[in-house]
Design a protein around this motif. Structure first.
Motif, PDB file in Angstrom:
ATOM      1  N   HIS A  20       0.828  -1.204   0.000  1.00 19.64           N
ATOM      2  CA  HIS A  20       0.000   0.000   0.000  1.00 19.64           C
ATOM      3  C   HIS A  20       0.864   1.256   0.000  1.00 19.64           C
ATOM      4  O   HIS A  20       0.592   2.207  -0.756  1.00 19.64           O
ATOM      5  CB  HIS A  20      -0.927  -0.001   1.215  1.00 19.64           C
ATOM      6  CG  HIS A  20      -1.740   1.252   1.348  1.00 19.64           C
ATOM      7  ND1 HIS A  20      -2.852   1.501   0.562  1.00 19.64           N
ATOM      8  CD2 HIS A  20      -1.584   2.355   2.148  1.00 19.64           C
ATOM      9  CE1 HIS A  20      -3.357   2.687   0.879  1.00 19.64           C
ATOM     10  NE2 HIS A  20      -2.609   3.213   1.841  1.00 19.64           N
ATOM     11  N   ALA A  21       1.909   1.265   0.832  1.00 19.83           N
ATOM     12  CA  ALA A  21       2.777   2.440   0.920  1.00 19.83           C
ATOM     13  C   ALA A  21       3.521   2.700  -0.391  1.00 19.83           C
ATOM     14  O   ALA A  21       3.647   3.839  -0.844  1.00 19.83           O
ATOM     15  CB  ALA A  21       3.772   2.257   2.062  1.00 19.83           C
ATOM     16  N   ARG A  23       2.605   1.988  -3.345  1.00 20.89           N
ATOM     17  CA  ARG A  23       1.683   2.418  -4.402  1.00 20.89           C
ATOM     18  C   ARG A  23       0.961   3.723  -4.068  1.00 20.89           C
ATOM     19  O   ARG A  23       0.273   4.288  -4.919  1.00 20.89           O
ATOM     20  CB  ARG A  23       0.656   1.316  -4.658  1.00 20.89           C
ATOM     21  CG  ARG A  23       1.236   0.090  -5.360  1.00 20.89           C
ATOM     22  CD  ARG A  23       0.182  -0.993  -5.495  1.00 20.89           C
ATOM     23  NE  ARG A  23       0.654  -2.076  -6.364  1.00 20.89           N
ATOM     24  CZ  ARG A  23       0.073  -3.267  -6.465  1.00 20.89           C
ATOM     25  NH1 ARG A  23      -1.009  -3.527  -5.739  1.00 20.89           N
ATOM     26  NH2 ARG A  23       0.548  -4.178  -7.276  1.00 20.89           N
ATOM     27  N   SER A  24       1.107   4.187  -2.852  1.00 19.20           N
ATOM     28  CA  SER A  24       0.336   5.335  -2.391  1.00 19.20           C
ATOM     29  C   SER A  24       0.757   6.637  -3.061  1.00 19.20           C
ATOM     30  O   SER A  24       1.936   6.994  -3.058  1.00 19.20           O
ATOM     31  CB  SER A  24       0.482   5.499  -0.878  1.00 19.20           C
ATOM     32  OG  SER A  24      -0.158   6.683  -0.445  1.00 19.20           O
ATOM     33  N   PRO A  25      -0.198   7.385  -3.632  1.00 19.33           N
ATOM     34  CA  PRO A  25       0.124   8.704  -4.191  1.00 19.33           C
ATOM     35  C   PRO A  25       0.400   9.747  -3.107  1.00 19.33           C
ATOM     36  O   PRO A  25       0.893  10.832  -3.401  1.00 19.33           O
ATOM     37  CB  PRO A  25      -1.146   9.057  -4.985  1.00 19.33           C
ATOM     38  CG  PRO A  25      -2.236   8.303  -4.298  1.00 19.33           C
ATOM     39  CD  PRO A  25      -1.615   7.021  -3.816  1.00 19.33           C
ATOM     40  N   GLU A  26       0.103   9.393  -1.862  1.00 20.97           N
ATOM     41  CA  GLU A  26       0.328  10.323  -0.758  1.00 20.97           C
ATOM     42  C   GLU A  26       1.753  10.276  -0.225  1.00 20.97           C
ATOM     43  O   GLU A  26       2.139  11.116   0.591  1.00 20.97           O
ATOM     44  CB  GLU A  26      -0.661  10.017   0.377  1.00 20.97           C
ATOM     45  CG  GLU A  26      -2.122  10.207  -0.036  1.00 20.97           C
ATOM     46  CD  GLU A  26      -3.077   9.826   1.064  1.00 20.97           C
ATOM     47  OE1 GLU A  26      -2.601   9.379   2.136  1.00 20.97           O
ATOM     48  OE2 GLU A  26      -4.291   9.966   0.863  1.00 20.97           O
ATOM     49  N   LEU A  27       2.517   9.295  -0.666  1.00 18.46           N
ATOM     50  CA  LEU A  27       3.922   9.181  -0.283  1.00 18.46           C
ATOM     51  C   LEU A  27       4.789   9.414  -1.507  1.00 18.46           C
ATOM     52  O   LEU A  27       4.543   8.848  -2.567  1.00 18.46           O
ATOM     53  CB  LEU A  27       4.216   7.802   0.312  1.00 18.46           C
ATOM     54  CG  LEU A  27       3.562   7.488   1.657  1.00 18.46           C
ATOM     55  CD1 LEU A  27       3.874   6.055   2.071  1.00 18.46           C
ATOM     56  CD2 LEU A  27       4.029   8.459   2.736  1.00 18.46           C
ATOM     57  N   THR A  28       5.804  10.231  -1.359  1.00 20.10           N
ATOM     58  CA  THR A  28       6.668  10.586  -2.479  1.00 20.10           C
ATOM     59  C   THR A  28       8.121  10.251  -2.169  1.00 20.10           C
ATOM     60  O   THR A  28       8.530  10.163  -1.009  1.00 20.10           O
ATOM     61  CB  THR A  28       6.548  12.084  -2.800  1.00 20.10           C
ATOM     62  OG1 THR A  28       7.457  12.420  -3.854  1.00 20.10           O
ATOM     63  CG2 THR A  28       6.872  12.948  -1.579  1.00 20.10           C
ATOM     64  N   ARG A 218      10.381   7.118   1.907  1.00 21.92           N
ATOM     65  CA  ARG A 218       9.289   7.890   1.332  1.00 21.92           C
ATOM     66  C   ARG A 218       8.950   9.051   2.269  1.00 21.92           C
ATOM     67  O   ARG A 218       9.218   8.994   3.467  1.00 21.92           O
ATOM     68  CB  ARG A 218       8.054   7.009   1.109  1.00 21.92           C
ATOM     69  CG  ARG A 218       8.262   5.892   0.084  1.00 21.92           C
ATOM     70  CD  ARG A 218       8.407   6.432  -1.320  1.00 21.92           C
ATOM     71  NE  ARG A 218       8.520   5.375  -2.308  1.00 21.92           N
ATOM     72  CZ  ARG A 218       9.672   4.923  -2.784  1.00 21.92           C
ATOM     73  NH1 ARG A 218      10.815   5.450  -2.334  1.00 21.92           N
ATOM     74  NH2 ARG A 218       9.698   3.983  -3.687  1.00 21.92           N
ATOM     75  N   GLY A 220       5.891  11.818   3.502  1.00 24.59           N
ATOM     76  CA  GLY A 220       4.464  12.123   3.527  1.00 24.59           C
ATOM     77  C   GLY A 220       4.174  13.283   4.452  1.00 24.59           C
ATOM     78  O   GLY A 220       5.090  13.912   5.004  1.00 24.59           O
TER      79      GLY A 220
END
Length: 295
Positions: A20-21, A23-28, A218, A220
């Motif tokens: 999940h992490a 693939r998350s768009p909230e983590l860069t 990552r 966030g």
């Protein structure tokens, strides 16, 4: 308290949470410093640079016969006693990295490439020796005459306006390090597993069980997090998944297949020493002495 906690970095573990992490768009992957490195970018800028690097890697898919021959030659020259790191993993990883870049690489170059790992830690890269090695390699590669391969392709991408000056300076080192360090660590660890196992081991099983890069960083809204790759995610996942996984698998199959034949008559392993880097998992040394059945 571990190194992550000491530096205020959260840890994501467990396969589902890590998937999940990743693939998350909230983590860069972008910490906000404006780095030209493909590793520290996201969005369109990351996609653009990654596209150039992926084209380079495609040139080694399938693995060229010349690279296969170089790998087999390394294994063929192993004596009755050898270090899995210095005599096996290092020259194999060096040969493949040389093929990726399209330039010959000597031991001095590889020494500096290994030193840059100290600057690729989860704390922001504060090691001055590592910084000096990375800068030296960037300058050296910018001045190196190159044949067909990655370095020439990067220069052509720059000339075509696909990379800017800073991207051209830094990403050859990023490409070289990604090709070399992960292969070095995986091959040595996998070689140790082959030498220590009482039963045959498949290379693809080793790929999923051995993770040379244990975490990726990552960022966030709640701060930085280290996402574990150790639960069957050795090549990452999502938009930052390793673009060279196919080459890595082919390299491993050739090198470890040849090593397995060398070890078929039995061996003993001594002087096993492990690296202590918080992210990169690998061996410092492991000496293999072949049994009488190999001689």
């Amino acid at each position: 308290m571990d190194e992550f906690e000491r530096h205020g970095i959260g840890v994501v573990s467990g396969r589902d949470a890590c998937v999940h992490a990743l693939r998350s768009p909230e983590l860069t992957s972008d910490p906000g410093g404006g780095s030209p490195s493909v590793l520290l970018r996201d969005g369109a800028e990351h996609t653009r640079v990654r596209g150039v690097l992926r084209e380079i890697i495609t040139g080694l898919e399938p693995l060229p016969d010349s690279v296969r021959a170089s790998i087999e030659a390394v294994v063929g020259e192993l004596g009755t006693s050898f270090d899995l790191v210095h005599d096996f993993a290092r020259p194999v990883a060096g040969a493949v990295t040389s093929a990726v870049l399209g330039v010959p690489l000597d031991d001095v170059f590889l020494d500096h490439l290994e030193a840059t790992t100290a600057n690729l830690d989860v704390f922001g890269g504060t090691d001055r020796a590592g910084q000096a090695s990375a800068f030296r390699l960037a300058v050296q590669l910018s001045r190196t005459e190159a044949g067909p391969g990655g370095l020439t392709a990067l220069r052509e991408a720059h000339a075509a306006g696909r990379l800017d000056n800073d991207e051209l300076m830094l990403n050859p080192v990023v490409l070289a390090h990604a090709a070399y360090e992960n292969s070095l660590n995986f091959l040595a660890c996998a070689g140790l597993e082959l030498a220590s196992s009482a039963s045959p081991v498949r290379v693809r099983e080793l790929v999923t069980s051995i993770c040379p890069a244990r975490y990726v960083l990552r960022f966030g809204s709640d701060g930085p997090v280290a996402v574990s790759l150790t639960d069957g995610l050795p090549f990452g996942l999502g938009r930052h998944a390793c673009p060279g996984s196919g080459v890595a698998l082919a390299e491993g199959e050739v090198a470890l297949g040849a090593l397995a034949k060398v070890l078929a008559g039995g061996c003993r392993v001594e002087d096993v020493r492990w690296k202590t880097h918080p992210v990169f998992h690998g061996l410092v040394k492991a000496v293999v002495t072949l049994g009488s059945g190999n001689r």
